[in-house]
Design a protein around this motif. Structure first.
Motif, PDB file in Angstrom:
ATOM      1  N   GLU A 136     -19.065 -54.307  49.032  1.00 52.59           N
ATOM      2  CA  GLU A 136     -19.170 -53.184  49.968  1.00 52.59           C
ATOM      3  C   GLU A 136     -17.804 -52.721  50.472  1.00 52.59           C
ATOM      4  OE1 GLU A 136     -21.874 -54.149  53.118  1.00 52.59           O
ATOM      5  OE2 GLU A 136     -23.626 -53.737  51.862  1.00 52.59           O
ATOM      6  N   TRP A 137     -16.843 -53.654  50.543  1.00 53.78           N
ATOM      7  CA  TRP A 137     -15.509 -53.346  51.062  1.00 53.78           C
ATOM      8  C   TRP A 137     -14.477 -53.759  50.026  1.00 53.78           C
ATOM      9  CZ3 TRP A 137     -16.134 -50.287  55.013  1.00 53.78           C
ATOM     10  CH2 TRP A 137     -17.302 -50.397  55.759  1.00 53.78           C
ATOM     11  N   TRP A 146     -19.073 -46.216  49.338  1.00 52.80           N
ATOM     12  CA  TRP A 146     -18.045 -46.842  50.185  1.00 52.80           C
ATOM     13  C   TRP A 146     -17.500 -45.857  51.221  1.00 52.80           C
ATOM     14  CZ3 TRP A 146     -12.748 -45.392  49.753  1.00 52.80           C
ATOM     15  CH2 TRP A 146     -11.867 -46.155  50.532  1.00 52.80           C
ATOM     16  N   GLU A 177     -19.080 -43.476  52.642  1.00 52.90           N
ATOM     17  CA  GLU A 177     -20.077 -43.377  53.707  1.00 52.90           C
ATOM     18  C   GLU A 177     -20.073 -44.614  54.601  1.00 52.90           C
ATOM     19  OE1 GLU A 177     -21.935 -40.811  54.728  1.00 52.90           O
ATOM     20  OE2 GLU A 177     -20.745 -39.677  53.262  1.00 52.90           O
ATOM     21  N   ARG A 178     -19.833 -45.778  54.022  1.00 50.62           N
ATOM     22  CA  ARG A 178     -19.757 -46.984  54.854  1.00 50.62           C
ATOM     23  C   ARG A 178     -18.574 -46.911  55.817  1.00 50.62           C
ATOM     24  NH1 ARG A 178     -21.738 -49.395  50.064  1.00 50.62           N
ATOM     25  NH2 ARG A 178     -19.660 -49.873  49.240  1.00 50.62           N
ATOM     26  N   HIS A 212     -19.280 -44.823  58.799  1.00 50.22           N
ATOM     27  CA  HIS A 212     -20.205 -45.384  59.775  1.00 50.22           C
ATOM     28  C   HIS A 212     -19.585 -46.526  60.584  1.00 50.22           C
ATOM     29  CE1 HIS A 212     -23.324 -43.058  57.685  1.00 50.22           C
ATOM     30  NE2 HIS A 212     -24.035 -43.226  58.776  1.00 50.22           N
ATOM     31  N   PHE A 250     -27.951 -42.486  57.532  1.00 51.67           N
ATOM     32  CA  PHE A 250     -28.476 -43.502  56.623  1.00 51.67           C
ATOM     33  C   PHE A 250     -29.996 -43.450  56.649  1.00 51.67           C
ATOM     34  CE2 PHE A 250     -24.688 -46.658  56.622  1.00 51.67           C
ATOM     35  CZ  PHE A 250     -24.126 -45.955  55.576  1.00 51.67           C
TER      36      PHE A 250
END
Length: 205
Positions: free
Chosen positions: A146-147, A183, A185-186, A189, A205
């Motif tokens: 995710e990161w 990513w 979009e993450r 947020h 989301f």
């Protein structure tokens, strides 16, 4: 009071603003009018002889270069989440700061400069090729994570984010890179996220 000298269209200025916001720090924004050549005037060159934004002033500390500013803010005001002290995880994060100043600058950042700021000295074909290369690498790297590193947000994500999220300004489509899009979009947020011209609010989301 921290002062941040920059320009609202500068992705490097934005990443410093973003880090300040993610850390919940108060600061004074000082606009440097790049189009009027303010970054080449003696007053600004006294802060950064390179004549580049951003510059961060924190009491007696004067720091230039966006990546250096991220390191400073992470160590001075953040936790080890943002920049760990152990050798291996630190090196993993720093690698992406180098990538930002290398492949990303040569790719999506240069394409943006060509189209948005009419920097015709840039070789657009080369910038497009470098953009495809780094976006492919990022998309592959994010396929199972995710990161960028360490399983949580670090200054690696903050450093890489702006000129990837601004790819459209350089007429670079992210449609073929779904992991990169997810990513982005993450990052949007994260608590404390802020926008800039060309980077919109996060989708729900």
């Amino acid at each position: 009071m921290i002062q941040l000298y920059g320009h609202e269209l500068s992705g490097n200025s934005y990443k410093a603003k973003l880090m300040l916001s993610l850390l919940g720090l108060d600061y004074e924004w000082v606009k440097v009018d790049l189009l009027a050549g303010a970054h080449k005037q003696p007053e600004f060159l006294a802060l950064n002889p390179f004549g580049q934004v951003p510059v961060l002033v924190d009491e007696n500390s004067i720091l230039a270069d966006a990546q250096a500013i991220l390191v400073y803010l992470a160590r001075q005001y953040g936790s080890q989440q943002w920049l760990p002290l152990e050798a291996e995880p630190m090196s993993r994060v720093i690698r992406w700061l180098s990538t930002t100043a290398g492949e990303i600058r040569q790719g999506t950042e240069s394409a943006r400069l060509f189209h948005l700021f009419k920097a015709t000295s840039i070789n657009l074909e080369w910038a497009n090729q470098k953009s495809e290369f780094i976006l492919t690498q990022l998309n592959n790297h994010l396929a199972e994570r995710e990161w960028l590193e360490l399983g949580h947000p670090t200054i690696a994500d903050v450093a890489v984010f702006p000129y990837i999220a601004l790819a459209n300004d350089g007429k670079i489509s992210l449609q073929a890179y779904p992991n990169v899009g997810a990513w982005i979009e993450r990052v949007k947020h994260l608590p404390g996220f802020i926008v800039m011209i060309g980077i919109e609010e996060p989708a729900a989301f």
